[in-house]
Design a protein around this motif. Structure first.
Motif, PDB file in Angstrom:
ATOM      1  N   HIS A  45      -7.338 -90.501  24.095  1.00 12.54           N
ATOM      2  CA  HIS A  45      -7.074 -91.993  24.424  1.00 12.54           C
ATOM      3  C   HIS A  45      -7.766 -92.764  23.965  1.00 12.54           C
ATOM      4  O   HIS A  45      -9.173 -92.694  23.836  1.00 12.54           O
ATOM      5  CB  HIS A  45      -7.254 -91.447  25.983  1.00 12.54           C
ATOM      6  CG  HIS A  45      -9.058 -91.348  26.818  1.00 12.54           C
ATOM      7  ND1 HIS A  45      -9.216 -89.916  26.697  1.00 12.54           N
ATOM      8  CD2 HIS A  45      -9.905 -91.463  26.796  1.00 12.54           C
ATOM      9  CE1 HIS A  45     -10.738 -89.570  27.345  1.00 12.54           C
ATOM     10  NE2 HIS A  45     -10.835 -91.062  27.514  1.00 12.54           N
ATOM     11  N   LEU A 103       4.178 -95.965  20.654  1.00 16.21           N
ATOM     12  CA  LEU A 103       4.605 -95.690  22.016  1.00 16.21           C
ATOM     13  C   LEU A 103       2.716 -95.107  22.413  1.00 16.21           C
ATOM     14  O   LEU A 103       2.418 -94.814  21.840  1.00 16.21           O
ATOM     15  CB  LEU A 103       5.495 -94.964  22.186  1.00 16.21           C
ATOM     16  CG  LEU A 103       5.686 -94.151  23.332  1.00 16.21           C
ATOM     17  CD1 LEU A 103       7.262 -95.467  23.771  1.00 16.21           C
ATOM     18  CD2 LEU A 103       6.407 -92.704  23.646  1.00 16.21           C
ATOM     19  N   LYS A 104       3.060 -95.917  23.259  1.00 16.83           N
ATOM     20  CA  LYS A 104       1.461 -95.893  24.843  1.00 16.83           C
ATOM     21  C   LYS A 104       2.158 -94.727  25.655  1.00 16.83           C
ATOM     22  O   LYS A 104       2.735 -95.604  26.068  1.00 16.83           O
ATOM     23  CB  LYS A 104       0.744 -96.936  24.685  1.00 16.83           C
ATOM     24  CG  LYS A 104       0.704 -97.733  23.347  1.00 16.83           C
ATOM     25  CD  LYS A 104      -0.024 -99.178  23.315  1.00 16.83           C
ATOM     26  CE  LYS A 104       0.222 -99.526  22.225  1.00 16.83           C
ATOM     27  NZ  LYS A 104       1.290 -99.500  21.264  1.00 16.83           N
ATOM     28  N   LYS A 105       0.815 -94.716  26.478  1.00 15.34           N
ATOM     29  CA  LYS A 105       0.847 -93.718  27.755  1.00 15.34           C
ATOM     30  C   LYS A 105       0.120 -93.717  28.458  1.00 15.34           C
ATOM     31  O   LYS A 105      -1.016 -93.661  28.043  1.00 15.34           O
ATOM     32  CB  LYS A 105       1.012 -92.339  27.323  1.00 15.34           C
ATOM     33  CG  LYS A 105       1.407 -91.744  29.244  1.00 15.34           C
ATOM     34  CD  LYS A 105       1.303 -89.955  29.381  1.00 15.34           C
ATOM     35  CE  LYS A 105       1.415 -89.726  30.085  1.00 15.34           C
ATOM     36  NZ  LYS A 105       1.425 -88.273  30.397  1.00 15.34           N
ATOM     37  N   TRP A 106       0.149 -95.136  29.338  1.00 11.67           N
ATOM     38  CA  TRP A 106      -1.256 -95.499  30.301  1.00 11.67           C
ATOM     39  C   TRP A 106      -1.372 -94.664  31.790  1.00 11.67           C
ATOM     40  O   TRP A 106      -0.350 -94.094  31.885  1.00 11.67           O
ATOM     41  CB  TRP A 106      -1.229 -96.783  31.086  1.00 11.67           C
ATOM     42  CG  TRP A 106      -0.766 -97.758  29.845  1.00 11.67           C
ATOM     43  CD1 TRP A 106      -2.155 -99.001  29.787  1.00 11.67           C
ATOM     44  CD2 TRP A 106      -0.574 -98.495  28.314  1.00 11.67           C
ATOM     45  NE1 TRP A 106      -2.353 -99.973  28.871  1.00 11.67           N
ATOM     46  CE2 TRP A 106      -1.006-100.141  28.502  1.00 11.67           C
ATOM     47  CE3 TRP A 106       0.866 -98.169  28.808  1.00 11.67           C
ATOM     48  CZ2 TRP A 106      -0.134-100.423  27.780  1.00 11.67           C
ATOM     49  CZ3 TRP A 106       1.738 -98.939  27.095  1.00 11.67           C
ATOM     50  CH2 TRP A 106       1.461 -99.739  27.316  1.00 11.67           C
ATOM     51  N   SER A 107      -2.754 -94.562  31.604  1.00 10.54           N
ATOM     52  CA  SER A 107      -3.061 -93.566  32.821  1.00 10.54           C
ATOM     53  C   SER A 107      -3.561 -94.069  34.304  1.00 10.54           C
ATOM     54  O   SER A 107      -3.649 -94.449  35.023  1.00 10.54           O
ATOM     55  CB  SER A 107      -3.488 -91.977  32.437  1.00 10.54           C
ATOM     56  OG  SER A 107      -5.047 -92.393  31.317  1.00 10.54           O
ATOM     57  N   THR A 110       5.564-101.965  31.589  1.00 11.34           N
ATOM     58  CA  THR A 110       5.729-102.766  29.639  1.00 11.34           C
ATOM     59  C   THR A 110       7.324-102.936  29.696  1.00 11.34           C
ATOM     60  O   THR A 110       8.151-102.709  30.734  1.00 11.34           O
ATOM     61  CB  THR A 110       5.641-100.526  29.830  1.00 11.34           C
ATOM     62  OG1 THR A 110       6.711-100.168  30.383  1.00 11.34           O
ATOM     63  CG2 THR A 110       4.603 -99.414  30.078  1.00 11.34           C
ATOM     64  N   ALA A 112       0.788 -94.526  36.390  1.00 17.81           N
ATOM     65  CA  ALA A 112       1.453 -93.992  34.947  1.00 17.81           C
ATOM     66  C   ALA A 112       2.780 -95.034  34.485  1.00 17.81           C
ATOM     67  O   ALA A 112       3.169 -95.409  35.296  1.00 17.81           O
ATOM     68  CB  ALA A 112       2.132 -92.575  35.774  1.00 17.81           C
ATOM     69  N   MET A 156       4.515 -95.642  30.668  1.00 17.07           N
ATOM     70  CA  MET A 156       4.881 -95.168  28.875  1.00 17.07           C
ATOM     71  C   MET A 156       5.916 -96.426  28.497  1.00 17.07           C
ATOM     72  O   MET A 156       6.957 -96.621  29.185  1.00 17.07           O
ATOM     73  CB  MET A 156       5.447 -93.879  28.945  1.00 17.07           C
ATOM     74  CG  MET A 156       5.828 -93.685  26.922  1.00 17.07           C
ATOM     75  SD  MET A 156       6.559 -92.231  27.751  1.00 17.07           S
ATOM     76  CE  MET A 156       5.328 -91.150  28.327  1.00 17.07           C
ATOM     77  N   PHE A 196      -5.424 -95.718  27.749  1.00 17.46           N
ATOM     78  CA  PHE A 196      -3.563 -94.930  27.696  1.00 17.46           C
ATOM     79  C   PHE A 196      -4.079 -94.043  26.197  1.00 17.46           C
ATOM     80  O   PHE A 196      -5.257 -94.351  25.418  1.00 17.46           O
ATOM     81  CB  PHE A 196      -3.239 -96.289  27.309  1.00 17.46           C
ATOM     82  CG  PHE A 196      -3.908 -97.232  26.590  1.00 17.46           C
ATOM     83  CD1 PHE A 196      -3.177 -96.965  24.670  1.00 17.46           C
ATOM     84  CD2 PHE A 196      -4.311 -98.550  26.865  1.00 17.46           C
ATOM     85  CE1 PHE A 196      -4.002 -97.287  23.567  1.00 17.46           C
ATOM     86  CE2 PHE A 196      -4.933 -98.986  25.669  1.00 17.46           C
ATOM     87  CZ  PHE A 196      -4.191 -98.823  24.225  1.00 17.46           C
ATOM     88  N   ASP A 197      -2.958 -93.496  26.345  1.00 17.39           N
ATOM     89  CA  ASP A 197      -2.667 -92.493  24.596  1.00 17.39           C
ATOM     90  C   ASP A 197      -1.763 -93.554  23.451  1.00 17.39           C
ATOM     91  O   ASP A 197      -0.826 -93.999  24.414  1.00 17.39           O
ATOM     92  CB  ASP A 197      -2.793 -90.985  25.367  1.00 17.39           C
ATOM     93  CG  ASP A 197      -3.610 -90.585  26.327  1.00 17.39           C
ATOM     94  OD1 ASP A 197      -5.159 -90.426  26.086  1.00 17.39           O
ATOM     95  OD2 ASP A 197      -2.975 -89.485  26.626  1.00 17.39           O
ATOM     96  N   GLY A 209       0.928 -92.429  20.880  1.00 16.25           N
ATOM     97  CA  GLY A 209       1.478 -91.540  20.407  1.00 16.25           C
ATOM     98  C   GLY A 209       2.100 -91.909  19.327  1.00 16.25           C
ATOM     99  O   GLY A 209       1.388 -93.037  18.602  1.00 16.25           O
TER     100      GLY A 209
END
Length: 527
Positions: A21, A425-429, A449, A494, A496, A521-522, A524
């Motif tokens: 992340h 691509l990103k994944k917010w947490s 997003t 959460a 993406m 965020f992660d 990808g």
């Protein structure tokens, strides 16, 4: 805490897993509301939504609440004040149902009944004759009135002045009037007087776009030779006519400096205001400074227009509500803001507010504001049944007795940001907003997003803390409150997508300041 030596590992350490992340710190969008630039190319310091949060240099400041100042019968059409040479003579007046009501205190009283005004729209100015300080008030349906502490309200009928004066301005010790549906302007023949005989000055030849004279303005500027006062008249269709000189009775002492164009202007209310050594004008073409108009550099979209970022919202309002009561442009020096107040729309009361230090914009929503004025540095507004002290309460609709009303709520949507990798691509947490406040604010937030403008569901729950008094509160039990502290906490969100923006609702004490936020965020792959 003291530093201590690290202990030696007795067994081999396992290889630490690689961190996937990313954590990015973002400043609050102090660039303010931006409705001008493409949503895909907006500066990260700007915002797509900014309601009730003032973009200050240090962050976004939650506005103060509005509190009931005085109960009235009906809805005021105008608010205006009288400030005499003695501060004890200051008055706040409201025009309601053809009467002028004294609302200086929490108890309303009729100051002048049956003025004849059919719409309660008044324009006022102050003028000193040397013998007394007068409030000059004109209304097309009520004529010309004056007020002073010694004489009270008096209806004036200067010889040759039409019965429908619209605005009045003092210029070089002489009063000038404009009238409804009239291409002439009228000036008092004698200086330092509030009544007598007026003379008409035809202005139709200068109104190249037609219409009639909407207002007169006294503008002090440096034309390159010396500082001088210029007399400016603006036509309803946007012609700006500038005069210079001293005595309008002679061509050698009074003449026209030039004619410029600013676009059609509102016909109900004051669509202009002095601002430093300049004048700000709201028109259908945009928001212009008078100096830029005269220099020929006015461009509503260019940076010399102070409101270029909000023009996509403001221009349609001027076009649609140009003849609706009432427009106002009001600087509030005590709060270091300037307010453009359009008429009420089906969406409610929405005012556009500029911070004078940053030049950035936001909106004030929810404050009853059929009309506004400033008295002794305080902003007052009016709606059905009440005159309010705006920005002076700890909650919205705080009662005259001090009982709390509804909590102020700020709403922010930051600019969308790809965080340096638009193709990934990103994944917010999680998100961690930071605030400076006298008490802990409450927030509800999410990451939007892919240019999604969705609002946050629900509202934050906020309960203001009651301050305890020294030598009265119980130690270990009482809540000590008032000093400003920093508040921050992680919140899950959460989401993406390739790009993201913070959408947040805030409730808190007045002047709660949102300073920054950390986004986790992660990252990808491309797909």
């Amino acid at each position: 805490m003291p530093l201590v030596p690290l202990a030696t590992y007795k067994t081999p350490r396992r290889a630490a897993a690689g961190r996937t992340h990313q954590v990015v710190n973002m400043v609050a969008p102090v660039g303010g509301l931006n409705l001008r630039d493409p949503i895909s190319a907006m500066a990260p310091t700007d915002a797509l939504v900014m309601d009730n949060m003032i973009p200050r240099p240090g962050g976004l400041e939650l506005r103060g609440g509005y509190k009931q100042h005085c109960a009235v019968t009906g809805t005021p059409g105008s608010l205006f004040s009288y400030v005499g040479t003695n501060n004890t003579t200051t008055k706040l007046f409201a025009a309601i149902g053809g009467d002028i009501i004294d609302v200086s205190t929490s108890t309303a009283s009729v100051s002048q009944a049956a003025t004849g005004s059919t719409d309660d729209l008044w324009y006022t100015a102050q003028f000193s004759t040397g013998a007394d300080m007068f409030l000059l008030a004109v209304s097309p349906s009520a004529g010309y009135w004056t007020y002073s502490t010694t004489s009270g309200w008096v209806k004036r009928t200067p010889t040759s002045l039409p019965a429908n004066p619209k605005t009045v301005v003092a210029w070089k010790r002489r009063l000038w009037f404009t009238c409804e549906n009239d291409a002439n302007v009228y000036y008092m023949n004698t200086v330092d007087t509030i009544t007598g005989t007026v003379t008409a000055l035809p202005m139709g030849a200068q109104l190249r776009s037609g219409g009639y004279v909407a207002c007169g303005i006294n503008w002090t500027m440096d034309a390159g030779e010396s500082i001088d006062d210029y007399l400016v008249f603006i036509g309803t269709q946007g012609d700006v006519v500038v005069w210079q000189g001293t005595d309008p009775t002679g061509a050698s002492t009074f003449g026209i400096k030039g004619v410029w164009y600013v676009g059609p202007v509102p016909t109900k209310g004051a669509f202009w205001t002095p601002m430093g050594g300049d004048v700000m004008i709201v028109s259908q073409a945009g928001v212009a400074m008078l100096s830029a108009i005269v220099r020929g550099t006015f461009d509503a979209i260019a940076q010399n227009s102070p409101a270029s970022k909000i023009l996509p919202a403001l221009r349609p309002l001027v076009a649609l509500y140009k003849a609706t009561a009432q427009w106002q442009v009001i600087p509030v020096a005590s709060s270091n803001i300037l307010i453009i107040k359009p008429p009420k729309t089906p969406e409610g009361w929405i005012n556009y507010v500029m911070d004078m230090a940053t030049g950035s914009w936001c909106r004030f929503t929810g404050i009853p504001s059929d009309c506004m004025t400033v008295v002794d540095g305080k902003l007052y507004s009016a709606g059905p049944s009440f005159v309010y002290e705006s920005l002076g309460g700890t909650t919205d609709n705080q009662t005259v007795a001090g009982a709390a009303g509804n909590q102020m709520e700020g709403d922010v949507l930051s600019a969308f940001n790809a965080y340096g990798s638009p193709a990934n691509l990103k994944k917010w947490s999680m998100v961690r907003p930071s605030f400076i406040s006298s008490s802990a604010p409450s927030v509800k937030l999410q990451i939007n997003t892919q240019y999604n403008l969705n609002t946050v569901d629900g509202t934050p729950g906020f309960s203001s803390e009651a301050a305890s008094s020294w030598d009265a509160g119980v130690w270990g039990v009482a809540t000590w409150f008032g000093a400003y502290n920093t508040y921050e906490a992680w919140a899950g969100s959460a989401a993406m997508g390739y790009i993201g923006a913070l959408r947040m609702r805030v409730r808190g004490a007045p002047a709660t300041t949102f300073t920054s936020y950390v986004s986790m965020f992660d990252v990808g792959g491309v797909m």
